[in-house]
Design an enzyme around this catalytic site. Structure first.
Site, PDB file in Angstrom:
ATOM      1  N   SER A   1     -10.472  -0.544   3.979  1.00  0.00           N
ATOM      2  CA  SER A   1      -9.750  -0.902   5.210  1.00  0.00           C
ATOM      3  C   SER A   1      -9.104   0.336   5.823  1.00  0.00           C
ATOM      4  O   SER A   1      -8.433   1.103   5.132  1.00  0.00           O
ATOM      5  CB  SER A   1      -8.662  -1.929   4.908  1.00  0.00           C
ATOM      6  OG  SER A   1      -9.277  -3.134   4.534  1.00  0.00           O
TER       7      SER A   1
ATOM      8  N   GLU B   1      -4.129   2.745   7.115  1.00  0.00           N
ATOM      9  CA  GLU B   1      -3.934   2.525   5.675  1.00  0.00           C
ATOM     10  C   GLU B   1      -4.497   3.721   4.912  1.00  0.00           C
ATOM     11  O   GLU B   1      -3.955   4.138   3.900  1.00  0.00           O
ATOM     12  CB  GLU B   1      -4.653   1.241   5.239  1.00  0.00           C
ATOM     13  CG  GLU B   1      -4.580   1.027   3.727  1.00  0.00           C
ATOM     14  CD  GLU B   1      -5.159  -0.295   3.256  1.00  0.00           C
ATOM     15  OE1 GLU B   1      -5.019  -1.310   3.949  1.00  0.00           O
ATOM     16  OE2 GLU B   1      -5.744  -0.301   2.157  1.00  0.00           O
TER      17      GLU B   1
ATOM     18  N   ARG C   1       0.822  -1.230   0.000  1.00  0.00           N
ATOM     19  CA  ARG C   1       0.000   0.000   0.000  1.00  0.00           C
ATOM     20  C   ARG C   1       0.852   1.276   0.000  1.00  0.00           C
ATOM     21  O   ARG C   1       0.515   2.270   0.657  1.00  0.00           O
ATOM     22  CB  ARG C   1      -0.952   0.036   1.211  1.00  0.00           C
ATOM     23  CG  ARG C   1      -1.922  -1.108   1.270  1.00  0.00           C
ATOM     24  CD  ARG C   1      -2.859  -1.158   0.075  1.00  0.00           C
ATOM     25  NE  ARG C   1      -3.610  -2.403   0.139  1.00  0.00           N
ATOM     26  CZ  ARG C   1      -3.199  -3.541  -0.419  1.00  0.00           C
ATOM     27  NH1 ARG C   1      -2.094  -3.579  -1.146  1.00  0.00           N
ATOM     28  NH2 ARG C   1      -3.905  -4.634  -0.302  1.00  0.00           N
TER      29      ARG C   1
HETATM   30  C1  LIG Z   1     -15.263  -0.378  -0.367  1.00  0.00           C
HETATM   31  C2  LIG Z   1     -13.782  -0.189  -0.576  1.00  0.00           C
HETATM   32  C3  LIG Z   1     -12.964  -1.274  -0.810  1.00  0.00           C
HETATM   33  C4  LIG Z   1     -11.590  -1.122  -0.994  1.00  0.00           C
HETATM   34  N1  LIG Z   1     -10.824  -2.222  -1.228  1.00  0.00           N
HETATM   35  C5  LIG Z   1      -9.508  -2.084  -1.428  1.00  0.00           C
HETATM   36  C6  LIG Z   1      -8.679  -3.216  -1.693  1.00  0.00           C
HETATM   37  O1  LIG Z   1      -9.134  -4.353  -1.733  1.00  0.00           O
HETATM   38  N2  LIG Z   1      -7.350  -3.007  -1.894  1.00  0.00           N
HETATM   39  C7  LIG Z   1      -6.812  -1.756  -1.865  1.00  0.00           C
HETATM   40  O2  LIG Z   1      -5.598  -1.644  -2.073  1.00  0.00           O
HETATM   41  N3  LIG Z   1      -7.565  -0.675  -1.613  1.00  0.00           N
HETATM   42  C8  LIG Z   1      -8.890  -0.796  -1.395  1.00  0.00           C
HETATM   43  N4  LIG Z   1      -9.650   0.310  -1.138  1.00  0.00           N
HETATM   44  C9  LIG Z   1      -9.003   1.628  -0.997  1.00  0.00           C
HETATM   45  C10 LIG Z   1      -8.947   2.457  -2.293  1.00  0.00           C
HETATM   46  O3  LIG Z   1     -10.026   2.172  -3.142  1.00  0.00           O
HETATM   47  C11 LIG Z   1      -7.636   2.255  -3.043  1.00  0.00           C
HETATM   48  O4  LIG Z   1      -6.521   2.569  -2.241  1.00  0.00           O
HETATM   49  C12 LIG Z   1      -7.600   3.123  -4.304  1.00  0.00           C
HETATM   50  O5  LIG Z   1      -6.523   2.717  -5.082  1.00  0.00           O
HETATM   51  C13 LIG Z   1      -7.459   4.612  -3.999  1.00  0.00           C
HETATM   52  O6  LIG Z   1      -7.672   5.299  -5.204  1.00  0.00           O
HETATM   53  P1  LIG Z   1      -8.372   6.725  -5.235  1.00  0.00           P
HETATM   54  O7  LIG Z   1      -8.316   7.210  -6.634  1.00  0.00           O
HETATM   55  O8  LIG Z   1      -9.713   6.674  -4.627  1.00  0.00           O
HETATM   56  O9  LIG Z   1      -7.361   7.552  -4.341  1.00  0.00           O
HETATM   57  P2  LIG Z   1      -7.702   8.718  -3.323  1.00  0.00           P
HETATM   58  O10 LIG Z   1      -8.442   8.162  -2.163  1.00  0.00           O
HETATM   59  O11 LIG Z   1      -8.301   9.875  -4.018  1.00  0.00           O
HETATM   60  O12 LIG Z   1      -6.225   9.106  -2.863  1.00  0.00           O
HETATM   61  C14 LIG Z   1      -5.436   8.199  -2.126  1.00  0.00           C
HETATM   62  C15 LIG Z   1      -3.985   8.706  -2.133  1.00  0.00           C
HETATM   63  O13 LIG Z   1      -3.478   8.633  -3.469  1.00  0.00           O
HETATM   64  C16 LIG Z   1      -3.052   9.932  -3.880  1.00  0.00           C
HETATM   65  N5  LIG Z   1      -3.368  10.093  -5.306  1.00  0.00           N
HETATM   66  C17 LIG Z   1      -4.556   9.914  -5.905  1.00  0.00           C
HETATM   67  N6  LIG Z   1      -4.454  10.161  -7.220  1.00  0.00           N
HETATM   68  C18 LIG Z   1      -3.174  10.537  -7.431  1.00  0.00           C
HETATM   69  C19 LIG Z   1      -2.429  10.951  -8.580  1.00  0.00           C
HETATM   70  N7  LIG Z   1      -2.986  11.044  -9.795  1.00  0.00           N
HETATM   71  N8  LIG Z   1      -1.132  11.278  -8.420  1.00  0.00           N
HETATM   72  C20 LIG Z   1      -0.535  11.193  -7.192  1.00  0.00           C
HETATM   73  N9  LIG Z   1      -1.178  10.826  -6.075  1.00  0.00           N
HETATM   74  C21 LIG Z   1      -2.483  10.501  -6.209  1.00  0.00           C
HETATM   75  C22 LIG Z   1      -3.819  10.927  -3.021  1.00  0.00           C
HETATM   76  O14 LIG Z   1      -3.145  12.158  -2.942  1.00  0.00           O
HETATM   77  C23 LIG Z   1      -3.870  10.173  -1.704  1.00  0.00           C
HETATM   78  O15 LIG Z   1      -2.664  10.330  -1.011  1.00  0.00           O
HETATM   79  C24 LIG Z   1     -11.036   0.175  -0.945  1.00  0.00           C
HETATM   80  C25 LIG Z   1     -11.857   1.282  -0.712  1.00  0.00           C
HETATM   81  C26 LIG Z   1     -13.213   1.114  -0.529  1.00  0.00           C
HETATM   82  C27 LIG Z   1     -14.078   2.323  -0.287  1.00  0.00           C
END
Ligand SMILES: Cc1cc2nc3c(=O)[nH]c(=O)nc-3n(C[C@H](O)[C@H](O)[C@H](O)COP(=O)(O)OP(=O)(O)OC[C@H]3O[C@@H](n4cnc5c(N)ncnc54)[C@H](O)[C@@H]3O)c2cc1C
Length: 291
Positions: A216, A286, A168
């Site tokens: 998580s 996380e 992560r």
């Molecule tokens: C129901 C549910 C289930 C999930 N299951 C999993 C799972 O099984 N495995 C898992 O790993 N995660 C899981 N997640 C967490 C999440 O979906 C992942 O970590 C996802 O990859 C985050 O992407 P995001 O675009 O929503 O990032 P955001 O939440 O918008 O951002 C997360 C971080 O990434 C950075 N970021 C985002 N975009 C960029 C970019 N373009 N450039 C640089 N930094 C950036 C942000 O600044 C922040 O620090 C889950 C979440 C939910 C709600």
């Protein structure tokens, strides 16, 4: 703050509905640049004014503070950041392509490898930054190269050998991720579809999606499951205000209505304290917390 005229920057933009947790106050400044050149303009103007930049993807791994969030929040929401294309067995996608759309495109192209991410609600850029993973596989293992912009506005392509992916976490979190290229394998559409359905079923059984959440909350400690430890402490159903530890998946916190960031933080502290006093293990978040 005086922004260059060609850049559309809003003040006090509500962020709550831009996250899956439905929690958060207002961004001091917020912008959705239309192209790379506008993004560079925002980066340089912020640097000159010493304003922090926060990159918002799908908002699915975030807890945003209540009240005013200082700095410029940027969402890469326009067409240049949503492109997707195929070359051989590789797919190149913009950072704001949502994982669901990416998996669907790969399926249409008979390209396999991304199925394990099915059901994760984030953007491709967020998933690269976080090295999203599940069922023992991580996105980083598929990466060929990533296009980034640094905080001086310089664009570069980083090859996978120059990127460190770990649990992560990734070394590209310190840049703005513009797009990425992943290597996949050719496979029949039916087999890919079966795998996707399998993963979605597993997810439905294990997760609690009854209320807004951010997935998580804590990282799994070495060879342990954070959810198992929280459950063994009898914390399922505990709550602060409208923030509840899920009764189904103890590593999920649910926003059962009008939870505030402070409620979630207090609940996290309570969970951390109990797990530490019972097992001597210090849980690490996380989710990313924007204070
Ligand atoms: C129901 C549910 C289930 C999930 N299951 C999993 C799972 O099984 N495995 C898992 O790993 N995660 C899981 N997640 C967490 C999440 O979906 C992942 O970590 C996802 O990859 C985050 O992407 P995001 O675009 O929503 O990032 P955001 O939440 O918008 O951002 C997360 C971080 O990434 C950075 N970021 C985002 N975009 C960029 C970019 N373009 N450039 C640089 N930094 C950036 C942000 O600044 C922040 O620090 C889950 C979440 C939910 C709600």
């Amino acid at each position: 703050m005086n922004w260059p005229k060609n850049l559309k920057v809003k003040a006090k933009e509500p962020l709550r509905n831009k996250t899956t947790f439905r929690i958060g106050g207002v961004a001091q400044y917020f912008s959705e640049p239309k192209n790379y050149s506008q993004l560079r303009g925002l980066v340089i103007a912020s640097k000159t004014s010493r304003l922090p930049i926060l990159i918002l993807g799908g908002g699915s791994n975030l807890l945003i503070r209540d009240g005013l969030l200082r700095g410029l929040t940027i969402k890469l929401n326009s067409i240049p950041f949503k492109r997707i294309s195929r070359k051989g067995n590789c797919i190149t996608a913009g950072s704001q392509v949502m994982l669901g759309a990416l998996i669907k495109f790969a399926n249409q192209q008979s390209l396999s490898g991304l199925e394990f991410l099915s059901g994760i609600p984030g953007s491709f850029g967020g998933a690269l930054a976080m090295n999203a993973g599940c069922w023992g596989t991580e996105l980083g293992s598929l990466v060929k190269e990533v296009e980034i912009m640094d905080y001086n506005g310089k664009i570069s392509i980083l090859k996978s050998k120059d990127i460190r992916f770990s649990y992560r976490d990734s070394s590209i979190q310190k840049y703005i991720i513009l797009s990425g290229t992943i290597r996949l394998k050719s496979r029949s559409k039916i087999k890919i579809r079966d795998k996707i359905n399998n993963y979605l079923n597993l997810r439905r059984k294990s997760q609690d999606l009854t209320y807004p959440n951010a997935g998580s909350i804590f990282r799994n400690p070495d060879k342990e499951s954070a959810g198992r430890l929280i459950d063994l402490c009898g914390l399922k159903g505990s709550h602060v205000g409208q923030a509840y530890v899920s009764s189904r998946h103890a590593n999920f916190i649910l926003n059962r209505g009008s939870a505030r960031a402070v409620d979630v933080l207090k609940l996290m502290q309570l969970v951390e304290n109990k797990v530490k006093s019972k097992y001597g293990i210090v849980l690490q978040p996380e989710i990313k917390i924007w204070r």
